[in-house]
Structures are given as C-alpha cells and as structure tokens.
Motif scaffolding. Structure first.
Motif, short mmCIF file in Angstrom:
data_model
loop_
_atom_site.label_atom_id
_atom_site.label_comp_id
_atom_site.label_asym_id
_atom_site.label_seq_id
_atom_site.Cartn_x
_atom_site.Cartn_y
_atom_site.Cartn_z
N ASP A 77 -5.71 13.00 5.77
CA ASP A 77 -6.24 12.38 7.00
C ASP A 77 -5.33 12.58 8.07
OD1 ASP A 77 -4.27 10.57 6.32
OD2 ASP A 77 -5.77 8.87 6.26
N GLY A 78 -4.06 13.23 7.98
CA GLY A 78 -3.07 13.35 8.92
C GLY A 78 -1.89 12.32 9.00
N THR A 79 -2.14 11.40 8.20
CA THR A 79 -1.21 10.16 8.21
C THR A 79 -0.01 10.56 7.65
OG1 THR A 79 -2.25 9.18 6.45
CG2 THR A 79 -2.92 8.57 8.64
N GLU A 80 1.23 10.02 7.72
CA GLU A 80 2.50 10.55 6.92
C GLU A 80 2.61 9.57 5.66
OE1 GLU A 80 5.41 10.37 10.99
OE2 GLU A 80 5.50 8.84 9.53
N VAL A 81 2.82 10.68 4.94
CA VAL A 81 3.07 9.94 3.42
C VAL A 81 4.61 9.38 3.36
CG1 VAL A 81 3.56 10.61 0.67
CG2 VAL A 81 1.97 11.77 2.16
N LYS A 82 4.54 7.90 3.33
CA LYS A 82 5.60 6.99 3.30
C LYS A 82 6.49 7.14 1.86
CE LYS A 82 4.93 5.90 7.61
NZ LYS A 82 5.94 6.32 8.66
N GLU A 83 7.71 6.98 1.94
CA GLU A 83 8.29 6.73 0.57
C GLU A 83 7.99 5.57 -0.04
OE1 GLU A 83 12.97 7.59 0.33
OE2 GLU A 83 12.67 6.86 2.49
N TRP A 84 7.83 4.42 0.78
CA TRP A 84 7.20 3.36 -0.17
C TRP A 84 5.91 3.29 -0.50
CZ3 TRP A 84 2.77 1.10 1.77
CH2 TRP A 84 2.28 1.24 2.83
N TYR A 85 4.89 4.05 0.33
CA TYR A 85 3.64 4.34 -0.43
C TYR A 85 3.77 5.17 -1.57
CZ TYR A 85 -1.20 5.91 -0.58
OH TYR A 85 -2.49 6.11 -0.73
N ALA A 86 4.57 6.33 -1.59
CA ALA A 86 4.27 7.18 -2.69
C ALA A 86 4.94 6.35 -4.02
CB ALA A 86 5.30 8.40 -2.46
N LEU A 87 5.80 5.38 -3.96
CA LEU A 87 6.14 4.78 -5.14
C LEU A 87 5.06 3.56 -5.59
CD1 LEU A 87 8.36 3.56 -6.99
CD2 LEU A 87 9.16 2.11 -5.20
N ALA A 88 4.80 2.85 -4.44
CA ALA A 88 3.45 1.98 -4.87
C ALA A 88 2.40 2.79 -5.29
CB ALA A 88 3.18 1.36 -3.45
N SER A 89 2.09 3.57 -4.73
CA SER A 89 0.64 4.54 -5.32
C SER A 89 0.90 4.97 -6.83
CB SER A 89 0.19 5.71 -4.47
OG SER A 89 1.14 6.50 -4.24
N TYR A 90 1.93 5.64 -6.97
CA TYR A 90 2.66 5.97 -8.38
C TYR A 90 2.52 4.83 -9.43
CZ TYR A 90 5.17 7.44 -12.41
OH TYR A 90 5.71 7.90 -13.58
N LEU A 91 2.90 3.53 -9.16
CA LEU A 91 2.95 2.55 -9.83
C LEU A 91 1.38 2.05 -10.00
CD1 LEU A 91 5.81 0.50 -8.55
CD2 LEU A 91 5.92 1.76 -10.80
N GLU A 92 0.67 2.10 -9.20
CA GLU A 92 -0.52 1.50 -8.94
C GLU A 92 -1.66 2.41 -10.23
OE1 GLU A 92 -4.29 0.46 -5.74
OE2 GLU A 92 -3.02 2.22 -5.29
N ASN A 93 -1.23 3.51 -10.09
CA ASN A 93 -1.98 4.52 -10.92
C ASN A 93 -1.70 4.49 -12.49
OD1 ASN A 93 -3.63 5.53 -8.84
ND2 ASN A 93 -2.00 7.18 -8.45
N LEU A 94 -0.59 3.71 -12.91
CA LEU A 94 -0.14 3.62 -14.08
C LEU A 94 -0.86 2.23 -14.60
CD1 LEU A 94 3.73 3.98 -13.87
CD2 LEU A 94 2.13 5.54 -14.65
N GLU A 95 -1.49 2.95 -16.14
CA GLU A 95 -2.07 1.53 -16.49
C GLU A 95 -1.12 0.79 -17.26
OE1 GLU A 95 -4.96 3.32 -19.59
OE2 GLU A 95 -6.19 4.33 -18.02
N THR A 96 0.07 1.39 -17.79
CA THR A 96 1.16 0.67 -18.22
C THR A 96 2.11 1.42 -17.99
OG1 THR A 96 0.92 1.61 -20.36
CG2 THR A 96 -0.19 -0.47 -20.21
N VAL A 97 3.44 0.62 -17.98
CA VAL A 97 4.84 1.30 -17.89
C VAL A 97 5.23 2.19 -19.10
CG1 VAL A 97 7.18 1.32 -17.00
CG2 VAL A 97 5.58 -0.50 -16.13
N PRO A 98 5.28 3.34 -18.61
CA PRO A 98 5.60 4.53 -19.84
C PRO A 98 6.93 3.85 -20.62
CG PRO A 98 4.97 5.66 -17.89
CD PRO A 98 5.27 4.44 -17.38
N MET A 99 6.78 4.11 -21.76
CA MET A 99 8.19 3.75 -22.65
C MET A 99 9.34 4.67 -22.20
SD MET A 99 7.64 1.30 -24.47
CE MET A 99 8.95 1.20 -25.37
N GLU A 100 9.19 5.78 -21.74
CA GLU A 100 10.24 6.56 -21.39
C GLU A 100 11.16 5.73 -20.23
OE1 GLU A 100 8.48 9.52 -17.92
OE2 GLU A 100 8.07 9.84 -19.88
#
Length: 225
Positions: free
Chosen positions: A131-154
């Motif tokens: 949509d033309g908006t900037e991809v923010k650092e905080w958003y990249a991290l937050a969206s990654y965590l949001e898409n995790l069902e559980t925190v990977p054991m790694e």
C-alpha cells in the motif's frame, strides 16, 4: 526498534535494502569485533551470516572466519568482489558509510544499489508495503512474532551467528592476517632486528676492549743500585 522515524514522519526507523561487497561485509564484522569493546552500541547482530573472532588478536583484524548461512543451514564462504543484499534499519544503514571515517580509513563500507552504484540517498532505499507505507523495524519484528504459533526451540540456545573466543596461540593470532597485522608484524620484526644488531655491536665492542686490555704488558722503570 521503535526509535526514530522515516521519510513519512511516522514513528520508527524503516527498513532499507542496500548492497555491499563480501569484503565490506568482513569489514562490518570487524567493526563488531573491534569497536564494540570500545563503544557497546556499535555491536552488530546478523541473520543469514556467521562470523568468528578472537578477542586477543590485533584490532581491526580480529575476525578469523565468516560465511553466508543459507536457509538449509549450510555455510558458504564470502566472495570479496560479490555484491550481497543487506536489509537493515535506516539508522544502521546510514552509519555504515561512516565506518571509514571512524576507523581512520582502515575499514571501508560503501552501501550500493543492485547495479553497484553508490547510495547517496538512503531514504530512496526504504522498503515499502504493497500500500506504499514504509516497513518499520518494529513492525517487521512484531509481525514475525505474531505469525509464530509457538516460539521455535532453536531460539532456546545461541545459533552460532557470532562466535567469540580468546586465544594467544600463535597460529590463532596470525591466522588470515590482513594488511594491518602484516604491517604491524613487519614493524615489530624491524625493531627486533635493530635491537639484536645494537646488542651484537655492544657485545663485540666489549670483547674487543677486553682482548686489547689483556694484551698490554706493564713495565716498571728500572732503578739501578
């Protein structure tokens, strides 16, 4: 990750995409290894890369090994002249170009576009959403965590992206020397050679004096009676 703002004026630094050479990546790792002990905010963390450094080595030549880590976990040695895509925050990207000045020209990192042209406007490299908006650092991290069902054991243990050790083993100290270490080593060898020469001349001169003194005979004047 929530600090700063982008060209759109909204909170948070945006992510940017630039390209740097394999040699410049190694210089970036040297910044982490050599500058971090002096300035802790300079510490770097990288995904998709791994580097190893010996804290006992010469400054700006502490890194002994580095490689690109592929998605399957395999490691590929860096090619000095190849361009590698780097995604980082706007602030960090702008700091990359200041490495040369801060290291007195010993290290150099010049962010580029995909065709190798030097980047002069970092805001032009900002990554945008559909949509033309900037991809923010905080958003990249937050969206990654949001898409995790559980925190990977790694994430329960270090992933060996950065391996730090200390060794005074001569082999480890001189492994993969760069020009900085070679110059310092040459200077040390020259100084040692001069010291050995000076000591040798002093020792030989002393021996000559002792020999000359032992060869002299003392004569007492004859007094007739």
């Amino acid at each position: 990750s929530s600090l700063g703002s982008g060209a759109d004026g909204t909170p948070g630094y945006p992510l940017i995409s630039v390209w740097i050479t394999g040699k410049e990546l190694k210089d970036a790792f040297e910044v982490d290894a050599s500058v971090t002990p002096l300035m802790s905010p300079a510490q770097l963390y990288g995904a998709g890369m791994t580097w190893t450094y010996n804290t006992s080595r010469m400054i700006f030549n502490k890194v002994t090994d580095c490689a690109q880590v592929l998605p399957d976990g395999s490691q590929v040695p860096l090619e000095d002249d190849r361009l590698y895509r780097v995604v980082t925050g706007l602030y960090s990207g702008q700091m990359l170009s200041s490495v040369e000045a801060k290291s007195f020209g010993l290290l150099a990192i010049t962010p580029k576009t995909a065709d190798g042209t030097e980047v002069t406007d970092f805001e032009a490299q900002i990554i945008h959403n559909a949509d033309g908006t900037e991809v923010k650092e905080w958003y990249a991290l937050a969206s990654y965590l949001e898409n995790l069902e559980t925190v990977p054991m790694e994430y329960a243990q270090p992933q060996s992206r950065k391996v730090v050790y200390s060794s005074l083993n001569p082999v480890e100290l001189l492994k993969h020397p760069n020009w900085i270490t070679l110059v310092v080593l040459a200077v040390v060898l020259v100084v040692l050679a001069v010291l050995v020469f000076v000591v040798y001349r002093i020792a030989t001169r002393g021996r000559r004096r002792r020999r000359g003194g032992s060869g002299r005979q003392r004569y007492r004047p004859y007094r007739g009676g």
